[in-house]
Each structure stands twice: as C-alpha cells, then as structure tokens.
Motif scaffolding. Structure first.
Motif, PDB file in Angstrom:
ATOM      1  N   ALA A  60      41.787  46.463  28.316  1.00 60.36           N
ATOM      2  CA  ALA A  60      41.814  46.360  29.786  1.00 60.36           C
ATOM      3  C   ALA A  60      42.928  47.245  30.348  1.00 60.36           C
ATOM      4  O   ALA A  60      42.756  47.913  31.371  1.00 60.36           O
ATOM      5  CB  ALA A  60      42.017  44.913  30.224  1.00 60.36           C
ATOM      6  N   ARG A  91      38.239  45.728  38.444  1.00 63.64           N
ATOM      7  CA  ARG A  91      39.324  46.431  39.126  1.00 63.64           C
ATOM      8  C   ARG A  91      38.770  47.342  40.210  1.00 63.64           C
ATOM      9  O   ARG A  91      37.702  47.931  40.046  1.00 63.64           O
ATOM     10  CB  ARG A  91      40.130  47.240  38.117  1.00 63.64           C
ATOM     11  N   GLN A 185      47.820  43.523  28.382  1.00 62.06           N
ATOM     12  CA  GLN A 185      47.386  44.849  28.839  1.00 62.06           C
ATOM     13  C   GLN A 185      48.430  45.923  28.518  1.00 62.06           C
ATOM     14  O   GLN A 185      48.116  47.107  28.403  1.00 62.06           O
ATOM     15  CB  GLN A 185      47.219  44.865  30.363  1.00 62.06           C
ATOM     16  N   GLY A 466      45.394  36.109  40.793  1.00 60.11           N
ATOM     17  CA  GLY A 466      44.417  36.992  40.147  1.00 60.11           C
ATOM     18  C   GLY A 466      43.042  36.344  40.203  1.00 60.11           C
ATOM     19  O   GLY A 466      42.852  35.331  40.883  1.00 60.11           O
ATOM     20  N   ILE A 467      42.116  36.942  39.448  1.00 60.26           N
ATOM     21  CA  ILE A 467      40.730  36.464  39.473  1.00 60.26           C
ATOM     22  C   ILE A 467      40.633  35.040  38.922  1.00 60.26           C
ATOM     23  O   ILE A 467      39.947  34.193  39.463  1.00 60.26           O
ATOM     24  CB  ILE A 467      39.851  37.396  38.605  1.00 60.26           C
ATOM     25  N   LYS A 468      41.365  34.803  37.836  1.00 68.05           N
ATOM     26  CA  LYS A 468      41.139  33.536  37.120  1.00 68.05           C
ATOM     27  C   LYS A 468      41.780  32.348  37.819  1.00 68.05           C
ATOM     28  O   LYS A 468      41.328  31.226  37.648  1.00 68.05           O
ATOM     29  CB  LYS A 468      41.676  33.651  35.688  1.00 68.05           C
ATOM     30  N   HIS A 484      44.992  41.599  43.054  1.00 67.32           N
ATOM     31  CA  HIS A 484      44.519  42.725  42.238  1.00 67.32           C
ATOM     32  C   HIS A 484      43.466  43.515  43.003  1.00 67.32           C
ATOM     33  O   HIS A 484      43.514  44.732  43.063  1.00 67.32           O
ATOM     34  CB  HIS A 484      43.918  42.229  40.926  1.00 67.32           C
TER      35      HIS A 484
HETATM   36  C1  HCA Z   1      43.029  43.838  34.118  1.00 67.27           C
HETATM   37  C2  HCA Z   1      42.526  44.181  35.489  1.00 67.27           C
HETATM   38  C3  HCA Z   1      42.985  43.193  36.519  1.00 67.27           C
HETATM   39  C4  HCA Z   1      42.342  41.845  36.339  1.00 67.27           C
HETATM   40  C5  HCA Z   1      42.672  40.900  37.411  1.00 67.27           C
HETATM   41  C6  HCA Z   1      42.659  39.451  37.012  1.00 67.27           C
HETATM   42  C7  HCA Z   1      42.598  43.768  37.904  1.00 67.27           C
HETATM   43  O1  HCA Z   1      44.237  43.879  33.893  1.00 67.27           O
HETATM   44  O2  HCA Z   1      42.214  43.535  33.276  1.00 67.27           O
HETATM   45  O3  HCA Z   1      42.282  39.115  35.900  1.00 67.27           O
HETATM   46  O4  HCA Z   1      43.039  38.622  37.822  1.00 67.27           O
HETATM   47  O5  HCA Z   1      43.459  44.082  38.677  1.00 67.27           O
HETATM   48  O6  HCA Z   1      41.407  43.873  38.168  1.00 67.27           O
HETATM   49  O7  HCA Z   1      44.385  43.060  36.470  1.00 67.27           O
END
Ligand code: HCA
Ligand code: CFN
Length: 534
Positions: A60, A91, A185, A466-468, A484
C-alpha cells in the motif's frame, strides 16, 4: 486539557484497563501526555498481534501511496485482484494528462493471480500482462508492484522487468514491495523512493526556468496540488515536478535540475529529499501547505531561501490578496466552532499538518497520533538539513559550521540551530509533539478499542479518521472527517482549500444529525431489569 495532565496516569489506566499486563506495558510506551520538551515515544514497531490496527501494508505504501500517482505510467499489480483494486480505489490522488500525454490513473491493471499461478509461478502471466499493456496503450513507462504471494513463491519480477524492457523498449520499474515487509506502509515508501532515485531522478537534463522548485511528499489528494501550484506560479515559481501527485515520469526525471526541494510529507519521501541533497547538492525545506498561517510561512520561507527582493515582495502581495478572499469564511467558522476539540489520527504526517488549520477555525487538537510515523515524525529531527548557501550572503559569519565529508555542503551543529534559524529560512523538522499544548495526548498506532475509549472519555467534537474507523466514530454520535480522501471533497490545501475545509467542518459538526444518535455509553444495558417468575 489540564484535567488530562493532572490525571494522566488515571486516564491511561482507564484507557488500557482491559489489556493483559504485557500488552499494557507495550502500549504505554506508545503514549505520551505532553509536558514540556524532549519527550520520547515508541513508534514504527510491530503492532500487537490481535489488535485491530488502522495500518496498511508495504505494498500500500509503495504502489498505493508513492508510485500510483504517476499519471503516465501503467501500474501493474502482480498479485490477487483484491490487492490491485484496494490500492487503486481507495486513495484519491488526482492527475491530468499533459498536452499530448497520457493518463492511466483511471485504470486498474493486475495479473489477477490465481491458485494455479501460486503453484506453477506467475512470471509468464506477468510478461503477458506487460505485452498486452504495451500493445494496447504504448505507455511511457510501466511499474510492477509485487504483493505478498509473489514474494512467497519467489517470482523474479526484476528479471521480468529487465527482459521485457529490452524486448519492448519501454521503461519498466519493478518494486519488491510485498505487503508483509516491514511493520506498515512505511517500508513501501522507502522501497519506492530508492527505485525512483536509482532509475528515474537524474535521467532528464532538460533545462528548467528561474526559481525552480520541486514539491516532495504532496500527492494531490482531492486536488491539493493544483491549489498549491496555482499559488506558486502566481508568485513566479517554476514547478519542475511534484513527487508524486499529478506527476509524470519525465518531470520526476528532471527533478535534480531544480534549485530547491520543498518537502511536505517528510515520512513518505524524506529518503528522496536526503538522497537528492547528497547526490546533487539540492537543499530541502520542510513545508506545510495546510492552513493559512502554515502555508504563508512556507511561502515566505521559500522566497527567503532564494533571497530575491522581487520574489519576497510578490509573495507578500499574493498572500494578502488570497487571504482577503477567504478570511470571512474562516472567521465565520471560528465564531461558531470556537472551543471545540479534535482528535486526529492519520497516517504519518496529517495529524500534525492539520492542527494549525483546525486552530484557525477555533478547534483545539487534544489527541493526535500516527499510524506509522517514526520517532522523528513525533520528536523532530534535531539536525537541520545540509546548507549549501554561502555564509557571507546570509550574514551568518559568526556561526561555526562543520564541514561534511562532501565539500559542497555543511552540517550545522545542533546547538547553533536556533541562532541560525533567525537568519536563514531553514525550516527544520519539528515533528508533531512540539506544537501541541501541554496536557494533550500523543498516541502511536491507535487501535479501534482505544479509539472508542478516547471518544467516550474525552468526547471530542471532531475526529480526523481513516476509512476503517470513520463509521464507528459516527455511530458514537461524533462527527468524523475522513482525512485520507477528504470524504471525496477538497481541495483542503492552500488558501482556497482552507476555506473549503472550514465550510465542510462547520457543516459537519453543526448538523443536527448527531442529536439523533445515542452514544453506546448512554444506552440502557440490554440485560437490565427483572425477569418475572424466576
Ligand atoms: C493506504 C492508503 C490510505 C488508506 C486510508 C485508510 C489512503 O495507506 O493504504 O485506510 O483509512 O489514504 O487512502 O492511507
Ligand atoms: S497522502 Fe500521505 S501525507 S504520504 Fe502518507 S504519510 Fe498515507 S495515503 Mo492515507 S492520507 Fe496519509 Fe500521510 Fe504522507 Fe495519504 S497522513 S495514510 S502513507 N498519507
């Protein structure tokens, strides 16, 4: 805030009460309650197994973060389609084709590895994929990124890249960035930096104009780079390349011809900044394009670096003009949001970069942390970068400087840094902790359990997520902004970006929607009450 300072031990005990002793001991090293200067924090270590971390993988960081944004390269993911789709679809690095050039950012290329490829090897499939890409698109260059299974079965992607490059005449870069390498990462950033430096930077000697700069560690999320470069060209800079947001392979190859590197995200690209400095003698300045004060300071530092009176004057003119356009929006948000608090938990630089902008709209960051920052991202780097400038032209004769083994550069002793900074536009890398208030909490590799506890105990009005973690925060009745992808909004960098951010955050916090949600800690326990007749 001072409450947290007084009760730091109790707070940490509450936060971590469920952990077994060994885990608690480990996690406490990753948490600091800010007090004065010189504190240390554990970072960039392996996540405790079983804990739900927000971190991503090496692949990633390499493909998704650093290599993926280069617009005119076909980026082939050698691995399962899921990995390819994830690093393509999440991203939000934007990019445009140059005149007559290509842009492959909308495509997701993969060898779609299957079980049979794992058993018999995937090299043939990879060669076929390259042939197909060349036939269909005639790209300027191709990248191959390896995911976990490739490393496990031992496909030699370097050999494939060499062979296919000779055969097709297309530049092919291979990245051994299998997901399992390293602890996050971060290892992937390093792998990507090394290859770009070895194979790309320095291979295009086209002349560049006056006042030429590169932006490093800016990835054009939500169009940020377009807003930053708009202001830079208005002032009179010649932007040679941005690494790697909205970049092309030829522009990156030309980077060494610039006068200066301006580094925004130190974590993802400090390796290239240092290597260019070492190899080509280009200085770098740490910048921050987020927030009016930070962006203005960065612009002033760049102008002072060149030392040109016209440029310095023009910088002030542009700042005044741009600030006049957005100040009402920021002030109006500040009036409504003053006194609110934020938690920022993002990657390896944004938890720092956004604190100034939040402050400009009245919001104080009480907790901040990185997923994969290293200790220098928290604690700063105590030695400023090499300085190539002639001491006499900058009035710093009294400063004693040590000669480095390379005779084009000088290293400044740490105890002279403050003195020197008064005279020189050198922004050293301060790290996240320095500008946070005493009593605030700094926490590394925050996990989902701790996220919930922090919200329950500290009840912030803003969570930069973040996403999660975004939706668990929403379900607790707290506004969370995905830092992000900006929740598909933006740009948030530069002057106009600051106004966009102010408007979005104001709407997000003040929406009445949150009052319709009852946070879990206010709900009746499900099994409360008497069972009749037992
Ligand atoms: C990454 C990309 C990420 C994921 C965001 C997240 C992004 O590092 O894999 O998992 O919340 O900015 O899209 O950081
Ligand atoms: S754009 Fe950057 S700014 S490159 Fe890095 S450390 Fe990630 S992808 Mo997500 S948003 Fe994030 Fe930073 Fe640098 Fe982005 S804070 S986690 S690897 N990041």
């Amino acid at each position: 805030m001072s409450e947290l300072k007084k009760n730091a031990d109790k707070f940490l005990d509450d936060l971590m009460e469920v952990y077994p002793a060994k885990v608690m001991k480990n996690r406490k090293k990753h948490v600091v309650v800010k007090e004065g200067a010189g504190q240390e924090i554990a970072a960039n270590t392996r996540t405790v197994p079983g804990i739900i971390t927000n971190r991503g993988c090496c692949y990633a960081g390499c493909k998704g973060v650093v290599i993926g944004p280069i617009v005119d390269m076909v980026h082939i993911v050698h691995g399962p389609v899921g990995c390819a789709y994830y690093a393509w679809g999440t991203r939000r690095n934007k990019g445009k084709a140059r005149e007559g050039g290509q842009n492959f950012l909308n495509y997701c290329f993969t060898t779609d590895m299957q079980e049979s490829d794992i058993v018999f090897g995937g090299e043939k499939k990879l060669k076929k994929a390259i042939e197909e890409a060349v036939e269909l698109f005639q790209p300027k260059a191709i990248s191959i990124s390896a995911t976990c299974p490739v490393g496990l079965i031992g496909d030699d992607i370097d050999a494939v890249a060499r062979e296919m490059s000779e055969k097709t005449g297309v530049k092919i870069l291979s990245f051994n960035c299998e997901g399992y390498k390293g602890v996050s990462q971060s290892a992937g950033h390093h792998i990507a930096n090394n290859k770009l430096m070895k194979e790309v930077v320095g291979t295009n000697d086209s002349p560049v104009g006056k006042f030429s700069i590169n932006l490093l560690g800016e990835y054009n999320i939500g169009g940020d780079e377009w807003e930053i470069s708009r202001v830079l060209s208005k002032i009179g800079y010649n932007l040679v390349t941005t690494m790697t947001g909205n970049s092309t392979i030829d522009e990156i190859a030309n980077a060494h011809k610039s006068d200066l590197n301006v580094v925004q995200c130190h974590r993802s690209i400090n390796y290239i900044a240092d290597m260019i400095e070492e190899k080509y003698g280009l200085n770098w300045l740490k910048g921050n394009f987020i927030g009016v004060e930070n962006f203005s300071k960065t612009l002033r530092n760049i102008a002072r670096y060149f030392g040109d009176e016209g440029l310095i004057a023009r910088t002030e003119e542009v700042i005044a003009e741009e600030v006049a356009e957005i100040k009402d929006t920021l002030n109006s948000a500040k009036e409504k949001l003053n006194g609110k608090t934020a938690v920022l938990y993002v990657g390896g630089s944004r938890a720092d970069h956004y604190q100034g902008l939040l402050r400009e709209i009245g919001i104080e960051t009480i907790v901040a942390g990185y997923e994969f920052g290293h200790r220098d991202d928290y604690e700063g780097r105590d030695v400023i970068p090499y300085i190539k400038l002639d001491a006499d032209t900058r009035n710093i004769e009294e400063i004693t400087v040590e000669k480095d083994e390379k005779n084009y550069s000088l290293r400044i002793p740490a105890d002279k840094v403050d003195e020197l900074k008064k005279e020189m536009p050198i922004a050293d890398y301060e790290g996240l902790m320095k500008n946070m208030a005493d009593g605030s909490l700094i926490i590394d590799d925050l996990n989902h359990y701790e996220t919930e506890k922090i919200i329950e105990i500290l009840k912030p009005e803003f969570f930069g997520s973040g996403i999660k973690d975004k939706y668990i925060v929403h379900k607790m009745g707290t506004y969370s902004k995905q830092m992000h992808s900006y929740d598909y909004a933006g740009p948030y960098a530069g002057f106009k970006g600051a106004a966009n951010f102010a408007k979005d955050v104001e709407a997000g916090i003040l929406t009445p929607a949150w009052s319709y949600l009852t946070p879990p800690w206010n709900k009746e326990p499900l099994l409360k009450g008497k069972v009749e007749g037992v």
